[in-house]
Design a protein around this motif. Structure first.
Motif, short mmCIF file in Angstrom:
data_model
loop_
_atom_site.label_atom_id
_atom_site.label_comp_id
_atom_site.label_asym_id
_atom_site.label_seq_id
_atom_site.Cartn_x
_atom_site.Cartn_y
_atom_site.Cartn_z
N GLY A 47 -13.86 -17.95 -34.80
CA GLY A 47 -13.72 -17.00 -33.70
C GLY A 47 -12.37 -16.42 -33.62
O GLY A 47 -11.51 -17.03 -33.79
N PRO A 48 -12.48 -15.20 -33.09
CA PRO A 48 -11.17 -14.52 -32.92
C PRO A 48 -10.35 -15.06 -31.91
O PRO A 48 -8.98 -15.10 -32.13
N ASP A 49 -10.72 -15.89 -30.94
CA ASP A 49 -9.73 -16.49 -29.92
C ASP A 49 -9.10 -17.68 -30.71
O ASP A 49 -8.02 -17.83 -30.26
N ALA A 50 -9.80 -18.24 -31.59
CA ALA A 50 -9.20 -19.60 -32.18
C ALA A 50 -8.44 -19.34 -33.36
O ALA A 50 -7.66 -20.11 -33.75
N ALA A 51 -8.58 -18.01 -33.81
CA ALA A 51 -7.67 -17.53 -35.14
C ALA A 51 -6.43 -17.97 -35.20
O ALA A 51 -5.83 -18.70 -36.23
N PRO A 52 -5.47 -17.63 -34.15
CA PRO A 52 -4.00 -17.82 -34.31
C PRO A 52 -3.75 -19.38 -34.34
O PRO A 52 -2.80 -19.63 -35.26
N LEU A 53 -4.42 -20.16 -33.68
CA LEU A 53 -4.12 -21.57 -33.82
C LEU A 53 -4.72 -22.20 -35.05
O LEU A 53 -3.95 -22.83 -35.79
N ALA A 54 -5.85 -21.80 -35.36
CA ALA A 54 -6.63 -22.30 -36.49
C ALA A 54 -5.71 -21.94 -37.70
O ALA A 54 -5.73 -22.82 -38.77
N ALA A 55 -5.32 -20.53 -37.88
CA ALA A 55 -4.46 -20.19 -39.30
C ALA A 55 -3.22 -21.16 -39.31
O ALA A 55 -2.93 -21.10 -40.43
N ARG A 56 -2.66 -21.82 -38.13
CA ARG A 56 -1.45 -22.64 -38.53
C ARG A 56 -2.01 -24.42 -38.65
O ARG A 56 -1.30 -25.02 -38.50
#
Length: 552
Positions: A47-56
């Motif tokens: 999901g878009p909200d999780a994307a910044p953390l998940a990408a790292r």
């Protein structure tokens, strides 16, 4: 109906109605391009909200290759340790790394070396870990560099080494993320091995946190990485991919309402693997009112390994054609340890997408830690108090504490335990949370099967019962308790330690820290209006005996 997916020595066997459910989810995952997107760092999978953390937080996918950079330097550290007579490793750490290292050593380390996993603030356990200092190497594993009990362990061991005439710099090795508060605070006092900053702790079994202490205790990290690498070659496959199949099966189980994973080891050859899976699954999926609750049972014949509408039975190690209770489980998983680490990490990440949660954050873990910090600041060196100090009643050396409305009319331990079991909602669970010494008070764990047995008699149907040692569980099932479905009841056990341990440079002791951690989590549970009872053992041996008698 049975489906078996095998690769790289790993076998995932799916049986019964779960086969069709899994195939439906698997087809959707493949059509959405999940295998390729995951391997290419697709943080938007959750999901878009999780994307910044998940990408790292996808560095764990690269570890079978990148962790090989540790092998040469690590071999040198092992030689240096042996030359100095350091054959006993104390691992001060919590969460996935500690559980993984313990599993690795119990599965594969040769005799003559020892690993003590110190993931508790219990003063009795800390005192026991301080024995044999002449042969001890302390490995501090704290990726974020802010874990309060790990900080306490380091301070206690520093002073103990000095008092014994040893230079702490020659006896301490630190594993942390580059630039963490711990990394910056050490000021080059100790040797530091940097962990992968793009790998969260519970996904770091094959990172430095899991490999460094286990290698120093005699395990072979290269073999683990070879096993994981063989499986990694299959992770982009759509259908001959055991990890994707397992993830689809876990996700399908949750969608079908079978959100309790009752896990039993049946000859896996990997002692402790179930406990590592427990922390990975619970902390990764228990949030937003959803998740999978792992219930680790003693074996396939133990109370609680019973099929109910909300249970998915998982067996570790049985052959797909083996008769008996293991043959009837919906899921059976076997394979070499290094591959299993990668298998479950990948599967849990996939299951998070299916369930609709971000597997990489852990908001409730931070909440309990914040509560503990607030209590310690307010305590100013005294034991913190957040609930009335006068018990509702006392049974010998056992004090019973809880909300007045819940305990009204109850006057015995059996009555309290029955009330807790009765308070478990339909499709709910009971969690036993023991802030005691995992070694010296090991008999406390026997409460799990006894409560499961008692619950089934009382309610005429099985009640899932989990057991966790505090504060270790705060980094695993603690996330599910507060972030998952609101259907849990809790028995929290604290006790008076025979001897306390001061923490140099801190205005509180180990016993006070332990109590603050227990009360911090108690505050978080009570804020959610969960049924919670705390029993306090004024004498641990006698108190545990009384609890056992009450459960008999």
């Amino acid at each position: 109906m049975t489906s078996v997916v095998t690769a790289a020595g790993v076998s995932v066997t799916i049986r019964g109605p779960l086969v069709d459910e899994t195939e439906s989810v698997l087809d959707r995952l493949v059509s959405d391009g999940v295998p390729g997107a995951l391997l290419h760092g697709g943080g938007r999978l959750w999901g878009p909200d999780a994307a910044p953390l998940a990408a790292r937080r996808l560095g764990w996918l690269r570890l079978p290759g990148t962790s090989r950079d540790l092998l040469g330097p690590l071999a040198g550290r092992v030689r240096e340790a042996r030359a100095a007579g350091l054959t006993r490793v104390v691992l001060a750490g919590t969460g996935g790394a500690a559980a993984a290292a313990g599993t690795i050593v119990r599965s594969a380390a040769p005799e003559g070396t020892e690993l003590v996993v110190l993931s508790t603030s219990d003063p009795s356990a800390v005192r026991a870990a301080l024995s044999e200092l002449a042969a001890t190497l302390l490995v501090v594993v704290d990726k974020g560099g802010t874990t309060v009990e790990t900080d306490a362990h380091l301070r206690v061991f520093e002073e103990a080494f000095r008092e014994a005439g040893f230079d702490p710099a020659s006896r301490v090795l630190v594993v942390t993320d580059p630039g963490s508060p711990l990394d910056e605070r050490l000021d080059e006092r100790y040797a530091v091995v940097h962990a992968d900053p793009e790998t969260g702790g519970r996904f770091g079994a094959l990172d430095a946190g899991g490999l460094v202490p286990s290698a120093l205790a005699g395990a072979d990290p290269e073999e683990l990485l070879d096993e994981a690498s063989a499986l990694a070659a299959t992770l982009d496959q759509p259908y001959e991919n055991p990890a994707l199949a397992l993830g689809a099966a876990l996700g399908a189980s949750a969608l079908a309402g079978r959100d309790k994973l009752v896990i039993a080891d049946h000859g896996s050859g990997h002692p402790g693997l179930a406990a590592w899976i427990e922390q990975l699954v619970a902390a990764s999926t228990g949030k937003d009112g959803r998740g999978l609750l792992p219930v680790v049972v003693e074996d396939v014949a133990a109370p609680g390994f019973t099929l109910t509408p909300d249970v998915r039975r998982v067996v570790l190690g049985a052959r797909p054609d083996e008769p008996g209770p293991a043959r009837e489980a919906g899921l059976t998983v076997s394979g070499p340890l290094g591959a299993q680490f990668l298998l479950w990490e990948y599967a849990v990440a996939v299951a998070g997408r299916v369930i609709g949660v971000d597997p990489f954050d852990q908001p409730a873990v931070a909440e309990s830690a914040d509560n503990t910090a607030a209590l310690l600041r307010a305590a100013e060196g005294a034991a913190p108090t957040v609930i009335p100090s006068v018990p509702a009643f006392t049974d010998g050396s056992v004090e019973v504490h809880g909300r007045e409305e819940f305990l009204k009319g109850l006057s015995s331990l059996p009555d309290v335990l029955d009330a807790l079991l009765s308070a478990v909602p339909d499709r709910g669970y009971l969690a036993v949370l023991a802030y005691l010494d995992p070694e010296g008070d090991a008999s406390a764990a026997a409460s799990r099967p006894l409560l499961a047995e008692r619950g089934e008699r009382l309610r005429r149907s099985p009640v899932p019962v989990t057991f966790g040692w505090g504060p270790r569980y705060l980094h695993s099932t603690g996330q599910y308790h507060k972030g998952g479905p609101e259907n849990g009841a809790f028995l929290l056990v604290t006790g008076v330690a025979d001897h306390d341990v001061p923490i140099p440079g801190r205005p509180y002791t180990m016993a006070e820290l332990q109590l603050a951690q227990a009360f911090g989590d108690l505050r978080a549970l009570r804020a959610r209006s969960r049924p919670v009872v705390r029993v306090h053992l004024r004498n641990r041996a006698d108190g545990l005996a009384r609890l056992a008698k009450a459960l008999a």
